[in-house]
Design an enzyme around this catalytic site. Structure first.
Site, short mmCIF file in Angstrom:
data_model
loop_
_atom_site.label_atom_id
_atom_site.label_comp_id
_atom_site.label_asym_id
_atom_site.label_seq_id
_atom_site.Cartn_x
_atom_site.Cartn_y
_atom_site.Cartn_z
CG LEU A 340 -2.00 -1.04 1.31
CD1 LEU A 340 -2.63 -1.03 2.69
CD2 LEU A 340 -3.05 -0.78 0.25
N GLY A 343 7.04 4.31 4.29
CA GLY A 343 7.38 5.57 4.94
C GLY A 343 8.56 5.37 5.86
N GLY A 346 8.48 2.08 7.63
CA GLY A 346 8.53 0.80 6.93
C GLY A 346 7.38 0.64 5.96
CE LYS A 362 2.25 1.51 9.27
NZ LYS A 362 2.01 2.92 9.48
CG ASP A 458 5.45 11.68 11.50
OD1 ASP A 458 5.69 12.78 10.94
OD2 ASP A 458 5.66 10.58 10.96
#
Ligand SMILES: *[C@@H]1O[C@H](CO)[C@@H](O)[C@H](O)[C@H]1NC(C)=O
Ligand SMILES: *[C@@H]1O[C@H](CO)[C@@H](O)[C@H](O)[C@H]1NC(C)=O
Ligand SMILES: *[C@@H]1O[C@H](CO)[C@@H](O)[C@H](O)[C@H]1NC(C)=O
Ligand SMILES: *[C@@H]1O[C@H](CO)[C@@H](O)[C@H](O)[C@H]1NC(C)=O
Ligand SMILES: *[C@@H]1O[C@H](CO)[C@@H](O)[C@H](O)[C@H]1NC(C)=O
Length: 624
Positions: A340, A343, A346, A362, A458
């Site tokens: 998908l 970043g 990972g 993830k 973030d």
């Protein structure tokens, strides 16, 4: 402690399925002293968003719960009310032996005690006869969170015999309760000497899964066995309750016939249900059928817990652990088609789990073993975050140097893609408003309403995911805590001109961290949402170095802030005043003076309160 009043015994009470009747009963010689049978009273230290709406919501929830207790065939009720975005979820449950009238009386007393919590956004009170709880999120499936155990200080005078008998009875109950249709069983056992009897019950909440009921009963049993040979013990957690006593607290004829349930191993639930309860006609059938259907639907949603809670210890429920093999199968061996995105943290893959759930997986490489953080504790903290606007962690897997985090999958991808990418679409003003409002509420929750303050650090459009209704969910929160030290300070890794345009200057430069770091990033994201311009992009014809933020301030100073709005927005669908307010909110969030930025809770109020006028006026805001 004071043993339960004997008159409970004689008070009418039918088996819980024999609903219909019950209008009169003998008068109690003495009312139950609820205070002495109270286990726990807890009020959250946080308030609902708006006291007025909160209080109205709470009143509605209480009255729905009460009504259900008077009409439901099982002494169990859940109710939710939602006004002005603030939701109150309530749950009320009485023990199976309690008559309807006593159940309502217990509920009413509980409510008077919960009222003392004022505008707390969550509270509970547990009594011998009933449990009442409310929260601002859906907690119905919680089971093992924090266990509470109470033993009285009188020992049985036939210690060995008593210990053995009570242990066996409790151990049978823990097996039987999850196998009954109503997650409740009451039973008695005589001591070998024949001159005393042990009474015990076990009960699980109807909204937890059968496997969670098994685990919850297991830990109640372990806790209660540590009470023996006390003549009375009771233990409660969010999802279940267990109690034993040498003093009767239910009638002999209220016992469950547990023998068939014990013999039946793990085979079909049908037998379990037939043997399990005293049948009360059609009504009973109806309950069983609904229960079956409900069970079927929710069967797959149970997640395994890694931890057993023990008496009087605060333990959070952990996320489910998945095997690497399962993940490999789910993602087609981590194929490119399933990828998908990627970043700092990972790669992310779309996965199709065996049970049919579609998830986002993830893959991150694990931290250097600095040993400063305990990954399990961190995962537990993350996994217990429940908020409509925060992405849910479903499970994890660790394999070699990799940590895989399994999250709910969001069909509409990230805000980033929706604003700029190939999935780009024209968002209406209302949709943008909802995304901004939801994100603010999610952050306010992470900062001020969860029991641990979580600073995201973030916040940016790629970390805000959108569900089918384009409602935002904050992703990657808490991730940073799982990373090695050298990756947690973004400014050391990324050129300031790129990612760090979202990072508050005091954090980028001095590493000075507070919740206001998120407020700043949120402000930048708001500007992007309403302008559909990347914060590090430049506007055509404007100076190349001018950031979106500078641009917004310049327009604001010259009173032209509406020029910031995305051209594709139809001016007829928003009010100029509202759009201006939104820009002003973004600007006060991005002030360089940390203390003048609002908290996210204040931001939520600013966004939702249209009448308020606390905006900075031209030039009055400190800005560099
Ligand atoms: C046991 O509990 C009773 C009341 O619950 C109390 O009066 C008594 O002092 C306690 N005894 C001991 C030994 O703690
Ligand atoms: C029970 O406790 C509540 C508060 O916890 C108190 O207001 C009330 O007076 C108590 N009632 C009795 C009978 O002790
Ligand atoms: C909710 O109920 C309590 C007690 O009945 C009452 O004092 C309060 O005013 C009610 N709140 C609202 C907003 O209706
Ligand atoms: C029950 O029997 C045991 C011995 O068999 C005796 O020690 C105990 O005192 C008896 N208890 C009562 C309440 O009679
Ligand atoms: C909880 O359980 C009750 C009773 O079984 C059911 O009516 C209700 O829909 C459930 N709620 C949720 C959110 O699963």
């Amino acid at each position: 402690m004071k043993p339960v009043d004997n008159s409970t015994w004689w008070s009418w009470g039918l088996t819980i399925f024999l609903v219909v009747i019950t209008t009169a009963g003998p008068v109690r010689s003495q009312p139950i002293d609820r205070n002495s049978t109270r286990f726990a009273l807890y009020c959250s230290q946080y308030k609902g968003m708006s006291p007025e709406y909160w209080s109205t919501n709470l009143n509605i929830t209480f009255s729905r719960l009460r009504r259900q207790l008077t009409i439901n065939s099982v002494p169990y009720a859940t109710a939710r009310s939602l006004l002005n975005g603030d939701s109150v979820w309530g749950l009320a449950s009485c023990r199976g032996y309690v008559s309807k009238a006593d159940c309502v009386a217990c509920f009413e007393y509980a409510v008077t005690q919960l009222r003392d919590c004022g505008f707390a956004n969550g509270a509970y009170v547990f009594f011998d006869d009933c449990d009442i709880r409310y929260e601002n999120y859906n907690f119905y499936t919680q089971s093992i969170i924090q266990s509470n155990l109470q033993c009285n200080n009188q020992s049985s005078n036939q210690q060995q015999d008593f210990k053995k008998t009570a242990d066996m009875l409790l151990s049978d109950l823990k097996i039987v309760v999850p196998r009954t249709s109503n997650f409740y069983a009451a039973s008695t056992r005589d001591l070998a000497s024949g001159n005393a009897t042990v009474y015990a019950i076990g009960q699980c909440n109807l909204n937890i899964s059968q496997s969670d009921c098994v685990k919850c009963m297991d830990s109640r049993y372990t806790a209660l066995v540590s009470c023996l040979p006390s003549s009375l013990g009771r233990s409660v957690d969010r999802g279940c309750f267990m109690k034993y006593s040498t003093t009767p607290f239910f009638r002999q004829d209220q016992q469950t016939n547990i023998t068939p349930l014990l013999q039946d191993g793990d085979s079909s639930k049908k037998t379990a249900i037939i043997g399990g309860v005293l049948v009360g006609g059609l009504c009973f059938l109806f309950v069983v059928i609904s229960f079956f259907l409900w069970r079927l639907v929710t069967k797959n949603s149970s997640s395994s817990q890694l931890d057993k809670s023990t008496a009087s210890t605060v333990l959070l429920q952990g996320p489910a652990r998945y095997s690497y093999d399962d993940l490999r199968k789910a993602t087609n061996n981590f194929s490119n088609q399933n990828r998908l995105g990627g970043g700092v943290f990972g790669e992310v893959y779309k996965g199709n789990l065996k049970n049919g759930d579609i998830v986002a997986i993830k893959k991150t490489s694990m931290f250097s073993t600095s040993g400063k953080i305990n990954i399990n504790d961190e995962l537990k903290i993350i996994c217990n975050v429940h908020h409509r606007h925060v992405i849910r962690l479903i499970g994890y897997c660790s394999k070699g140097p990799f940590l895989f985090l399994i999250h709910e999958y969001m069909n509409n991808g990230s805000l980033d893609k929706v604003l700029y990418g190939d999935k780009s679409r024209n968002l209406s003003w209302r949709q943008r408003y909802e995304i901004i409002y939801g994100t603010a509420r999610g952050l306010a929750y992470l900062h001020e309403q969860y029991h641990v303050t979580i600073i995201h650090r973030d916040i940016k459009p790629s970390n805000i995911l959108l569900d089918n209704e384009l409602q935002p969910k904050i992703a990657d929160f808490g991730m940073i805590r799982l990373l090695p030290e050298d990756k947690t300070h973004l400014s050391t890794k990324f050129p300031r001109s790129l990612q760090s345009a979202y990072v508050a200057p005091e954090y980028a430069i001095n590493g000075q961290l507070s919740e206001k770091v998120d407020t700043y990033s949120f402000g930048i994201v708001v500007l992007e949402i309403i302008s559909r311009k990347r914060c590090h992009d430049t506007k055509d014809g404007e100076s190349v170095n001018q950031s979106l933020l500078d641009h917004a301030w310049n327009l604001y100073d010259s009173g032209e802030h509406l020029k910031l709005l995305d051209d594709s927005l139809d001016p007829s669908e928003y009010e100029a005043e509202e759009a201006k307010r939104m820009i002003e909110i973004a600007l006060i969030c991005t002030q360089s003076l940390v203390s003048s930025r609002p908290t996210m809770t204040e931001v939520v109020t600013l966004i939702s309160d249209k009448s308020q006028d606390q905006m900075p006026r031209g030039g009055s805001v400190n800005f560099s």
